[in-house]
Design a protein around this motif. Structure first.
Motif, short mmCIF file in Angstrom:
data_model
loop_
_atom_site.label_atom_id
_atom_site.label_comp_id
_atom_site.label_asym_id
_atom_site.label_seq_id
_atom_site.Cartn_x
_atom_site.Cartn_y
_atom_site.Cartn_z
N GLU A 14 0.86 -1.19 0.00
CA GLU A 14 0.00 0.00 0.00
C GLU A 14 0.89 1.24 0.00
OE1 GLU A 14 -2.51 -3.22 1.10
OE2 GLU A 14 -0.77 -2.54 2.21
N TRP A 15 0.36 2.33 -0.52
CA TRP A 15 1.04 3.63 -0.41
C TRP A 15 0.16 4.57 0.40
CZ3 TRP A 15 -1.85 7.66 -2.08
CH2 TRP A 15 -2.81 7.44 -3.09
N ILE A 16 0.77 5.62 0.93
CA ILE A 16 0.04 6.61 1.71
C ILE A 16 0.60 8.00 1.39
CG2 ILE A 16 1.54 6.20 3.71
CD1 ILE A 16 -0.91 6.90 5.50
N ARG A 17 -0.31 8.93 1.14
CA ARG A 17 0.06 10.33 0.89
C ARG A 17 -0.58 11.18 1.98
NH1 ARG A 17 -2.29 11.30 -3.94
NH2 ARG A 17 -4.04 12.41 -3.07
N VAL A 18 0.24 11.84 2.77
CA VAL A 18 -0.24 12.64 3.90
C VAL A 18 -0.49 14.07 3.44
CG1 VAL A 18 0.33 13.50 6.20
CG2 VAL A 18 1.00 11.18 5.53
N TYR A 24 -4.31 9.85 2.11
CA TYR A 24 -4.91 9.06 1.04
C TYR A 24 -4.13 7.76 0.95
CZ TYR A 24 -7.44 13.19 -0.43
OH TYR A 24 -8.29 14.28 -0.47
N ILE A 25 -4.84 6.67 0.72
CA ILE A 25 -4.23 5.34 0.69
C ILE A 25 -4.68 4.60 -0.57
CG2 ILE A 25 -4.12 3.09 1.86
CD1 ILE A 25 -4.66 4.69 4.50
N GLY A 26 -3.75 3.87 -1.16
CA GLY A 26 -4.06 3.03 -2.32
C GLY A 26 -3.05 1.91 -2.40
N ILE A 27 -3.07 1.18 -3.52
CA ILE A 27 -2.06 0.13 -3.71
C ILE A 27 -1.02 0.62 -4.71
CG2 ILE A 27 -3.60 -1.76 -3.09
CD1 ILE A 27 -3.72 -2.49 -6.12
N THR A 28 0.16 0.07 -4.61
CA THR A 28 1.28 0.53 -5.42
C THR A 28 1.17 0.06 -6.87
OG1 THR A 28 2.63 -1.40 -4.92
CG2 THR A 28 2.80 0.48 -3.40
N ASP A 29 1.97 0.71 -7.70
CA ASP A 29 2.07 0.33 -9.10
C ASP A 29 2.51 -1.13 -9.21
OD1 ASP A 29 2.08 0.88 -11.91
OD2 ASP A 29 4.25 1.19 -11.85
N HIS A 30 3.46 -1.53 -8.38
CA HIS A 30 3.93 -2.92 -8.36
C HIS A 30 2.77 -3.87 -8.05
CE1 HIS A 30 6.47 -6.40 -7.50
NE2 HIS A 30 5.78 -6.54 -6.37
N GLN A 52 -3.65 0.22 12.54
CA GLN A 52 -2.54 -0.01 11.63
C GLN A 52 -2.46 -1.50 11.32
OE1 GLN A 52 1.47 0.83 13.11
NE2 GLN A 52 2.01 1.60 11.09
N ASP A 53 -2.26 -1.83 10.05
CA ASP A 53 -2.14 -3.21 9.54
C ASP A 53 -3.46 -3.98 9.51
OD1 ASP A 53 0.62 -2.85 9.13
OD2 ASP A 53 1.04 -3.44 11.20
N ASP A 67 -6.52 -8.71 0.16
CA ASP A 67 -6.87 -7.80 1.24
C ASP A 67 -6.09 -6.49 1.12
OD1 ASP A 67 -8.66 -9.53 2.48
OD2 ASP A 67 -7.14 -10.38 3.81
N LEU A 68 -6.71 -5.42 1.60
CA LEU A 68 -6.08 -4.11 1.67
C LEU A 68 -5.80 -3.81 3.14
CD1 LEU A 68 -8.57 -2.33 -0.74
CD2 LEU A 68 -6.21 -2.99 -1.28
N PHE A 69 -4.55 -3.51 3.48
CA PHE A 69 -4.14 -3.28 4.86
C PHE A 69 -3.85 -1.80 5.08
CE2 PHE A 69 -2.95 -7.63 3.81
CZ PHE A 69 -3.47 -8.33 4.88
N SER A 70 -4.38 -1.25 6.16
CA SER A 70 -4.18 0.15 6.46
C SER A 70 -2.74 0.40 6.94
CB SER A 70 -5.16 0.63 7.52
OG SER A 70 -4.99 2.01 7.73
#
Length: 126
Positions: A14-18, A24-30, A52-53, A67-70
Motif C-alpha cells: 500500500e502507499w500513503i500520501r499525507v 490518502y491510501i491506495g495500492i502501489t504500481d507494483h 494499523q495493519d 486484502d487491503l491493509f491500512s
C-alpha cells in the motif's frame, strides 16, 4: 516502475500520501501489476476506525482477491466513489484517480515506521 518519492509505502504494497491530518491510501504500481486487471474494489469501512495493519477492504482482480491493509490507524473519512464504476483506475493511475480511501490520521508517529520510495523499491526489486 513508478514510485513517487513523496509517498510512504508498506511491505504489503500500500502507499500513503499525507495531507495535513488526513491521508490518502491506495495500492502501489507494483501491486496492481502483480494483480493484473482490477475488476472490483470492495471497501466497507467508511466512518469506521481501523488500526494499523488492519484490513480495510479488498481488491478483486481477474486472478485473485487481495486484502487491503491500512498503513496507519485512523477513521475512514471517504471511499473513492470513482472506483465503483471504474475499478480499472487502480491499474491505469494507482497514485492518482486510483486512490482507495481517505483516512483521518490517529497517530502520526506510525508514519515513521513506513518505507521510503527507495526502501520499497529495494523490497520489490525495482
Amino acid at each position: 516502475m513508478n514510485l513517487p518519492a513523496n509517498l510512504k509505502y508498506t511491505k504489503e504494497h500500500e502507499w500513503i500520501r499525507v495531507e495535513g491530518d488526513v491521508a490518502y491510501i491506495g495500492i502501489t504500481d507494483h501491486a496492481q501489476k502483480e494483480l493484473g486487471d482490477i475488476v472490483y474494489v470492495d471497501i466497507d469501512t467508511l466512518d469506521k476506525e481501523v488500526a494499523q495493519d488492519e484490513v480495510f477492504g479488498t481488491v478483486e482482480a481477474v486472478k485473485t482477491v487481495s486484502d487491503l491493509f491500512s498503513p496507519i490507524s485512523g477513521t475512514v473519512l471517504e471511499v473513492n466513489s470513482h472506483l465503483e464504476g471504474n475499478p480499472e483506475a487502480v491499474n491505469s493511475d494507482p497514485y492518482g484517480d486510483g486512490w482507495m480511501v481517505k483516512i483521518a490520521i490517529a497517530n502520526a508517529a506510525e508514519l515513521d515506521g513506513l518505507l521510503s520510495a527507495e526502501a520499497y523499491g529495494e523490497l520489490v526489486g525495482a
